[in-house]
Structure formats: C-alpha cells, structure tokens
Enzyme design. Sequence first.
Site, PDB file in Angstrom:
ATOM      1  N   SER A  66      25.153 -56.188  88.617  1.00 54.70           N
ATOM      2  CA  SER A  66      25.545 -56.828  89.791  1.00 54.70           C
ATOM      3  C   SER A  66      24.452 -56.956  90.903  1.00 54.70           C
ATOM      4  CB  SER A  66      26.513 -55.643  90.839  1.00 54.70           C
ATOM      5  OG  SER A  66      27.495 -55.006  89.842  1.00 54.70           O
TER       6      SER A  66
HETATM    7  N1  SAH Z   1      27.325 -51.291  87.460  1.00 55.31           N
HETATM    8  C1  SAH Z   1      26.872 -52.110  86.189  1.00 55.31           C
HETATM    9  C2  SAH Z   1      27.874 -53.478  86.168  1.00 55.31           C
HETATM   10  C3  SAH Z   1      28.280 -53.719  84.860  1.00 55.31           C
HETATM   11  S1  SAH Z   1      29.449 -55.165  84.635  1.00 55.31           S
HETATM   12  C4  SAH Z   1      25.335 -52.413  86.506  1.00 55.31           C
HETATM   13  O1  SAH Z   1      24.900 -52.093  87.186  1.00 55.31           O
HETATM   14  O2  SAH Z   1      24.799 -52.964  85.346  1.00 55.31           O
HETATM   15  C5  SAH Z   1      30.990 -54.089  84.436  1.00 55.31           C
HETATM   16  C6  SAH Z   1      30.945 -53.167  82.994  1.00 55.31           C
HETATM   17  O3  SAH Z   1      32.061 -52.715  82.945  1.00 55.31           O
HETATM   18  C7  SAH Z   1      30.698 -54.073  81.803  1.00 55.31           C
HETATM   19  O4  SAH Z   1      29.753 -53.479  81.055  1.00 55.31           O
HETATM   20  C8  SAH Z   1      32.084 -53.864  80.900  1.00 55.31           C
HETATM   21  O5  SAH Z   1      31.804 -53.683  79.614  1.00 55.31           O
HETATM   22  C9  SAH Z   1      32.448 -52.391  81.548  1.00 55.31           C
HETATM   23  N2  SAH Z   1      34.050 -52.327  81.482  1.00 55.31           N
HETATM   24  C10 SAH Z   1      34.888 -53.108  81.689  1.00 55.31           C
HETATM   25  N3  SAH Z   1      36.061 -52.398  81.336  1.00 55.31           N
HETATM   26  C11 SAH Z   1      36.099 -51.437  81.241  1.00 55.31           C
HETATM   27  C12 SAH Z   1      36.777 -50.169  80.877  1.00 55.31           C
HETATM   28  N4  SAH Z   1      38.129 -50.208  81.016  1.00 55.31           N
HETATM   29  N5  SAH Z   1      36.095 -48.988  80.588  1.00 55.31           N
HETATM   30  C13 SAH Z   1      34.806 -48.736  80.853  1.00 55.31           C
HETATM   31  N6  SAH Z   1      34.167 -49.984  81.026  1.00 55.31           N
HETATM   32  C14 SAH Z   1      34.444 -51.055  81.290  1.00 55.31           C
END
Ligand code: SAH
Length: 218
Positions: A66
């Site tokens: 993000s």
């Molecule tokens: N906070 C992260 C942003 C990640 S993007 C950072 O700072 O890099 C969102 C993430 O959520 C992705 O890696 C995706 O694979 C994960 N995601 C989506 N649905 C999910 C779920 N139900 N359980 C766990 N992870 C999930």
Amino acid sequence: MERAYDPFELPRAQMVAEQLVRRAITDERVLAAMRKVPRHLFVEEALRGRAYGDHPLPIGEEQTISQPYIVALMTQLLELQGREKVLEIGTGSGYQTAVLAELARRVCSIERLPRLAERARGLLEQLGCVNVWVRVGSGTLGWPDEAPFDRILVTAGGPGVPPPLFQQLAESGRMVLPIGDAENQRLTVVEKAGGEMRMREAGECKFVKLVGKYAWEA
Ligand code: SAH
C-alpha cells in the site's frame, strides 16, 4: 528492530514530512515507526528507488504494497498504545506488519499466498521483529486459537465485515478495514461496545481484493 547505516533514511524522512504530516497524520508514534521501518526492503531491488514515492507498488502475485499514506492512516485509526494484541489480514510484503510490530505488543498476521507469507516472514525475522507471527491461511476466518484481539486490521478490500473477525474482536476493541466493491472501498472503523457493532467511515481507498469464504471468490 536493528539499525545500521541506511542510505534511505533521508527519502524516508521526506516521505514522512511531505506525505504524512501534511495530510494530518498526527500520531507521533505512527510517524516515528514510519521514519524507522525500511520500506525499500519490502519491494524488489529494481523498485527500491521508488519505495518512498506517494503510491502503491507491485510485490508479485498481482498484489501490492500500500501507499505510505494509507498505511499511516490505517495505523493511526487503530489508536495503538503499545499493549495490544493485533490481528492483521493480508500480510503481503510484510511492511504494514513491521509498522504494527513497532507499535503493539504482538502481531498475528495471515496471508493466503504462501510465497508472499514466506518472504515476509523471512524479512521480518531478519529485521528482528520478534513479536510477529505470520501464518498462511484464509484470513476471513480469523485466527481462533489466538483470539480475542484488541485490534484487527484488514489490508484487502471486501464487501463487508467478516463475522468471524467481529467475533474474534475483544470487547472495546477496534477493527479497521476497507469495505466496498472490487474497484473502490471506504476505509471503515468498526468498534465492539457491549457486544454491539458500531461503524464509521474514514475516507475512500482502493485495495486489492479480499478473497475468502466471507469476501470475494478467488
Ligand atoms: N499490507 C500489505 C498489503 C498487502 S495487499 C503490505 O503492506 O504489503 C493484500 C494482501 O492480502 C495480498 O497479499 C493478498 O494475497 C492478501 N489476501 C487477500 N485475501 C486474503 C485472505 N482472505 N486471507 C489472507 N490474506 C489475504
């Protein structure tokens, strides 16, 4: 977290001053954490020069780290004092996890994609984040064995509040999550007061999809 000479210290300080302080991030602990956590290490080498820019970046597997402002805003909305047990859904790169680890007692983080979870776990360990546990799993089900959580942060966008997450939120606890359709969401703050749900909105945002039983289909 250990500190060594860091050529990215200046761009990081600029990021905090120009993107966060100017946009009303006022929680000093959040600002200090974001001055400290080496965001460039959470992106691939070719993207490091852009790590402190005012935008999200790809982290592989069609996911993104993000934008710094959104990380700061969500963290500020959690109102962490330092003693909380936090559940994070969507570890991704692990950057937000590292920021939370600076500000809370313990962070339990769930990522559904094993490759991202492994990479984040390795990096967090390398950075000395000893109060973090990363697990591969389906985040909308929460982490029942570790519940209740004082705070829950969801860093992917879904259509509503997954019931298991609200159940696993402690009384007087607070959850921050993006709610909306696949394109746009509203950052939402959920509180549990006397077992009841209270919700308020805190601005527009755009996240990758939350995938799972209580969210979107893969
Ligand atoms: N906070 C992260 C942003 C990640 S993007 C950072 O700072 O890099 C969102 C993430 O959520 C992705 O890696 C995706 O694979 C994960 N995601 C989506 N649905 C999910 C779920 N139900 N359980 C766990 N992870 C999930």
